[in-house]
Write a protein that holds these residues in place. Structure first.
Motif, PDB file in Angstrom:
ATOM      1  N   HIS A 126      -0.988   6.208   4.649  1.00 15.96           N
ATOM      2  CA  HIS A 126      -0.753   4.581   4.718  1.00 15.96           C
ATOM      3  C   HIS A 126      -0.375   4.391   6.062  1.00 15.96           C
ATOM      4  CE1 HIS A 126       0.080   0.878   3.202  1.00 15.96           C
ATOM      5  NE2 HIS A 126       1.353   0.945   3.888  1.00 15.96           N
ATOM      6  N   THR A 158       1.285  -2.969   7.173  1.00 11.15           N
ATOM      7  CA  THR A 158       1.732  -3.519   6.157  1.00 11.15           C
ATOM      8  C   THR A 158       2.185  -5.064   6.583  1.00 11.15           C
ATOM      9  OG1 THR A 158       2.483  -1.634   5.403  1.00 11.15           O
ATOM     10  CG2 THR A 158       3.557  -3.427   4.394  1.00 11.15           C
ATOM     11  N   PRO A 159       1.913  -5.988   5.896  1.00 11.89           N
ATOM     12  CA  PRO A 159       2.368  -7.549   6.195  1.00 11.89           C
ATOM     13  C   PRO A 159       3.817  -7.594   6.436  1.00 11.89           C
ATOM     14  CG  PRO A 159       0.427  -7.611   4.428  1.00 11.89           C
ATOM     15  CD  PRO A 159       1.000  -5.909   4.607  1.00 11.89           C
ATOM     16  N   TRP A 179       6.016  -9.683   5.591  1.00 14.07           N
ATOM     17  CA  TRP A 179       6.741 -10.364   4.327  1.00 14.07           C
ATOM     18  C   TRP A 179       7.052  -9.464   3.492  1.00 14.07           C
ATOM     19  CZ3 TRP A 179       4.265 -10.558  -0.505  1.00 14.07           C
ATOM     20  CH2 TRP A 179       2.982 -10.377  -0.454  1.00 14.07           C
ATOM     21  N   LYS A 180       5.940  -8.475   3.100  1.00 15.60           N
ATOM     22  CA  LYS A 180       6.035  -7.556   2.062  1.00 15.60           C
ATOM     23  C   LYS A 180       7.207  -6.528   2.475  1.00 15.60           C
ATOM     24  CE  LYS A 180       1.160  -7.105   0.268  1.00 15.60           C
ATOM     25  NZ  LYS A 180       0.359  -6.382  -0.264  1.00 15.60           N
ATOM     26  N   ILE A 181       7.337  -6.183   3.734  1.00 12.81           N
ATOM     27  CA  ILE A 181       8.497  -5.170   4.121  1.00 12.81           C
ATOM     28  C   ILE A 181       9.606  -6.117   3.940  1.00 12.81           C
ATOM     29  CG2 ILE A 181       9.332  -4.089   6.185  1.00 12.81           C
ATOM     30  CD1 ILE A 181       6.668  -3.717   7.243  1.00 12.81           C
ATOM     31  N   LEU A 194      10.672  -8.514   1.861  1.00 12.57           N
ATOM     32  CA  LEU A 194      10.822  -8.671   0.540  1.00 12.57           C
ATOM     33  C   LEU A 194      11.291  -7.327   0.062  1.00 12.57           C
ATOM     34  CD1 LEU A 194       8.037 -10.791  -0.874  1.00 12.57           C
ATOM     35  CD2 LEU A 194      10.536 -11.395  -0.507  1.00 12.57           C
ATOM     36  N   PHE A 195      10.661  -6.240   0.302  1.00 13.43           N
ATOM     37  CA  PHE A 195      11.149  -4.806  -0.216  1.00 13.43           C
ATOM     38  C   PHE A 195      12.680  -4.420   0.154  1.00 13.43           C
ATOM     39  CE2 PHE A 195      11.482  -0.178   0.352  1.00 13.43           C
ATOM     40  CZ  PHE A 195      11.284   0.118  -1.140  1.00 13.43           C
TER      41      PHE A 195
END
Length: 314
Positions: free
Chosen positions: A5, A10-11, A13-15, A17-18
């Protein structure tokens, strides 16, 4: 090969939020005294509006659910990381990891689901005891599922084929993409994927265990000087082998394969890996076509002879 991966893709916003989600969960452990328990603020809060009071009092269950999900994901990722380091990236190791990861995923999901139910006040002991009878009933109708799982375990343990191997199952040739708990996935040269239940795989041919043989048949006219053509082929075998990197050893000329209706068929073979076999055949055909053209050796092609009949008037 297993794809790694790329976190750079990776976007953001995903990072974000996580990280935010993990931060909230960590904070919930630090301040657990103020969140959980009968004396916590969420449990003692009372509003004039009953709906607001009810919503506030379910916040601890929501936070506990988030804790369970995050911990389950981290435990799963940690176990898979340790397994990957232990097997050193070999094909057999990758096969075992795929099998265990599929099995472990279901175990983690089931355990996490039961824990979440417990966080919402469900009596897990009673539920599990009742599920025992239900499992027995379902098990009687799930014999094929159990057979798939057992067959998958035997496939991995025996090492008949592994991820990356090229196999033929029920006449279908493809590369093993995944050996799961229930199924085996194959992908052919055209990108088509076939999913086969493990219990249905009664026999197979693994074409990756040993070197494969690329075969071609070159046709020449009957009028050609056969000893001269054979000498020419033998003199250029080593040279042609060097021009085709996928060939493992020097190609071999094995003689006349067939005396056809309009041509003499000559048999040539070369050892290569199974994944290269079709390309090697194409390359060999090209090289010998160029060799024959350069030495004026004719390759016959189908010809149609038409006879025209003229009726004579009496």
């Amino acid at each position: 090969m297993e794809k790694k991966h790329d976190f750079k893709k990776t976007p953001v916003w995903k990072i974000f939020l996580f990280v935010l989600f993990v931060g909230v969960v960590v904070a919930s452990f630090i301040f657990s005294t103020y969140i959980f328990g009968s004396d916590a603020w969420f449990q003692t809060y009372v509003s004039e509006i009953a709906l607001i009071t009810s919503l506030v009092r379910v916040i601890p269950a929501l936070i506990r659910t988030a804790q369970i999900i995050i911990i389950s994901m981290l435990v799963y990722a940690l176990i898979i990381f340790i397994l990957k380091k232990a097997v050193h990236g070999t094909n057999r190791g990758l096969t075992i990891i795929r099998m265990l990861s599929n099995f472990l995923k279901w175990v983690v999901v089931i355990v996490a689901f039961l824990c979440v139910l417990g966080a919402w006040g469900v009596d897990i002991v009673t539920l599990v005891a009742g599920a025992g009878i239900l499992t027995l009933v379902i098990g009687l109708g799930a014999q094929s599922l159990i057979a798939d799982v057992i067959a998958g375990i035997f496939i991995v343990v025996e090492g008949g084929y592994q991820i990356g191997d090229i196999v033929i199952i029920d006449g279908w040739r493809g590369t093993v993409q995944e050996i799961g708990v229930r199924t085996t996935k194959l992908i052919d040269a055209g990108g088509d994927v076939r999913v086969i239940n493990n219990s249905l795989i009664t026999s197979y041919t693994n074409q990756t265990k040993e070197l494969s043989v690329a075969k071609i048949y070159m046709n020449i006219e009957y009028g050609e000087d056969l000893p001269k053509v054979e000498k020419l082929i033998r003199e250029h075998l080593e040279e042609i082998g060097k021009r085709i990197p996928a060939i493992v050893s020097v190609p071999e000329y094995l003689g006349v394969n067939e005396l056809g209706e309009s041509s003499v068929s000559l048999f040539i073979k070369a050892n290569c890996r199974e994944e290269d076999i079709f390309q090697v055949q194409r390359d060999l055909n090209r090289e010998f076509k160029l060799l024959f053209d350069a030495n004026n050796i004719n390759i016959p092609f189908p010809q149609v002879v038409i006879n025209e009949r003229k009726d004579e008037k009496k």
